[in-house]
Write a protein that holds these residues in place. Structure first.
Motif, short mmCIF file in Angstrom:
data_model
loop_
_atom_site.label_atom_id
_atom_site.label_comp_id
_atom_site.label_asym_id
_atom_site.label_seq_id
_atom_site.Cartn_x
_atom_site.Cartn_y
_atom_site.Cartn_z
N THR A 97 0.83 -1.21 0.00
CA THR A 97 0.00 0.00 0.00
C THR A 97 0.86 1.26 0.00
O THR A 97 0.58 2.21 -0.74
N MET A 98 1.92 1.27 0.81
CA MET A 98 2.81 2.43 0.83
C MET A 98 3.46 2.65 -0.53
O MET A 98 3.59 3.79 -0.98
N HIS A 215 -3.91 7.38 -6.88
CA HIS A 215 -3.15 7.25 -5.64
C HIS A 215 -3.94 7.59 -4.38
O HIS A 215 -3.65 7.06 -3.30
N ALA A 216 -4.92 8.47 -4.51
CA ALA A 216 -5.59 9.01 -3.32
C ALA A 216 -6.22 7.93 -2.45
O ALA A 216 -6.13 7.99 -1.21
N SER A 217 -6.87 6.95 -3.07
CA SER A 217 -7.57 5.94 -2.27
C SER A 217 -6.62 5.17 -1.36
O SER A 217 -7.01 4.73 -0.27
N TYR A 218 -5.37 5.00 -1.81
CA TYR A 218 -4.39 4.29 -0.97
C TYR A 218 -4.07 5.10 0.28
O TYR A 218 -3.78 4.52 1.35
N GLY A 222 -6.44 4.37 6.03
CA GLY A 222 -6.56 4.61 7.47
C GLY A 222 -7.96 5.08 7.84
O GLY A 222 -8.54 4.63 8.84
N GLN A 223 -8.51 5.98 7.06
CA GLN A 223 -9.86 6.48 7.32
C GLN A 223 -10.90 5.39 7.08
O GLN A 223 -11.91 5.32 7.81
N LEU A 224 -10.67 4.56 6.09
CA LEU A 224 -11.59 3.44 5.86
C LEU A 224 -11.58 2.48 7.05
O LEU A 224 -12.64 1.98 7.47
N GLU A 225 -10.41 2.25 7.59
CA GLU A 225 -10.30 1.37 8.76
C GLU A 225 -11.04 1.97 9.96
O GLU A 225 -11.68 1.24 10.73
N ARG A 254 -3.46 7.49 12.76
CA ARG A 254 -3.51 7.59 11.29
C ARG A 254 -2.49 8.60 10.78
O ARG A 254 -1.79 8.33 9.79
N LYS A 255 -2.38 9.74 11.43
CA LYS A 255 -1.42 10.75 10.99
C LYS A 255 0.02 10.25 11.13
O LYS A 255 0.88 10.56 10.30
N THR A 256 0.27 9.47 12.18
CA THR A 256 1.60 8.88 12.35
C THR A 256 1.91 7.93 11.21
O THR A 256 3.02 7.94 10.65
N LYS A 257 0.95 7.09 10.84
CA LYS A 257 1.15 6.15 9.73
C LYS A 257 1.36 6.89 8.42
O LYS A 257 2.19 6.49 7.60
N GLU A 258 0.61 7.96 8.20
CA GLU A 258 0.76 8.72 6.96
C GLU A 258 2.16 9.33 6.87
O GLU A 258 2.77 9.34 5.81
#
Length: 280
Positions: A97-98, A215-218, A222-225, A254-258
């Motif tokens: 995903t990344m 790319h945006a959906s990837y 986090g928001q989907l989760e 989520r922000k940390t993962k992004e």
């Protein structure tokens, strides 16, 4: 005829007849009343018996309904646990995903077709990312039957899961091809179908997706989760759950993962990388 002789006799006869009539009348009335009272008692008894039977039927129906409700609640809890476990399993594809979040697939496809040193570097990076996903564990996914839970989970949670699973599958196939040194051109498809699912779950992100449709959906996994999590918690806990505190914690994670995603693939050459619009 002398009245003194027959008058008292007549009067006596009339009196006797009157008394006898009264007695007969009384006997008849008492008999009718007794029969009527008896019928009333029988009717009351029948009504009490009918009411008892009706109450028994009501009780049986309520007990059966209560048992069904308990079974349904348990089944929904089981489905929620299964869907959440399946959602967490999708994190196993985080490396794919990344890569899909930032990689320009058209440029990478051309590069892999030309070959050369730079193509070898991209292939090695893809192999490193693939190995980081522990592919052996991916092949042992115990949640292949998650589809049977669809009947018992909120529709929005199910759609969000389908979007995540589709994104994971597509990005993993592309990464597998690149790590093998081949061009992913034949696997390159537009993301219209997946984007439609994501927009249905996250309608406020429609504009963001339109700016970067490949790319945006990837970046929105986090928001989907989060949607899945909160929909399932509503199903299980209702209003008793502290959603406000949970959302703050989820936003931080989520922000940390992004940020980690943005930093992880900085070594990818600029011509092979895109920078999607910042999430709001």
């Amino acid at each position: 005829m002398d009245w003194n002789v027959w008058g008292p006799a007549i009067l006596s006869s009339l009196a006797a007849a009157g008394i006898g009539g009264a007695i007969v009348k009384s006997l008849v009335e008492n008999s009718v009343k007794h029969a009527f009272d008896r019928q009333i008692e029988i009717l009351k008894s029948d009504l009490r018996e009918s009411e008892s039977e009706l109450q028994s039927v009501r009780s049986n129906i309520l007990n059966a309904q209560s048992a069904r409700n308990i079974d349904l609640i348990k089944r929904r809890q089981q489905a929620a646990e299964t869907l959440w476990s399946a959602t967490l399993f999708q994190r196993s594809y985080s490396m794919s995903t990344m890569f899909a979040q930032v990689a320009r697939m058209d440029a990478i496809s051309d590069l892999m077709e030309r070959g050369g040193r730079e193509a070898d570097g991209v292939r090695d990076m893809a192999k490193m990312l693939w190995d980081g996903q522990n592919p052996e564990s991916l092949s042992k996914n115990p949640l292949s039957s998650v589809g049977s839970e669809r009947l018992f989970v909120p529709p929005r949670a199910w759609l969000a899961y389908q979007a995540i699973a589709s994104l994971s599958a597509r990005s993993s196939m592309v990464l597998a091809v690149i790590k093998s040194g081949m061009s992913p051109k034949n696997l390159m498809k537009d993301h219209t179908d997946i984007n439609a699912m994501v927009q249905e779950v996250l309608p406020h992100q429609r504009g963001y997706i339109e700016k970067s449709p490949d790319h945006a959906s990837y970046w929105l996994t986090g928001q989907l989760e989060e949607v899945i999590f909160f929909e399932l918690m509503k199903l299980i806990a209702g209003d008793d759950y502290d959603f406000a505190a949970a959302r703050k914690a989820a936003d931080l994670v989520r922000k940390t993962k992004e940020h980690q995603s943005e930093q992880a693939l900085q070594s990818l050459p600029p011509q092979l990388r895109v920078d999607p619009p910042s999430l709001q």
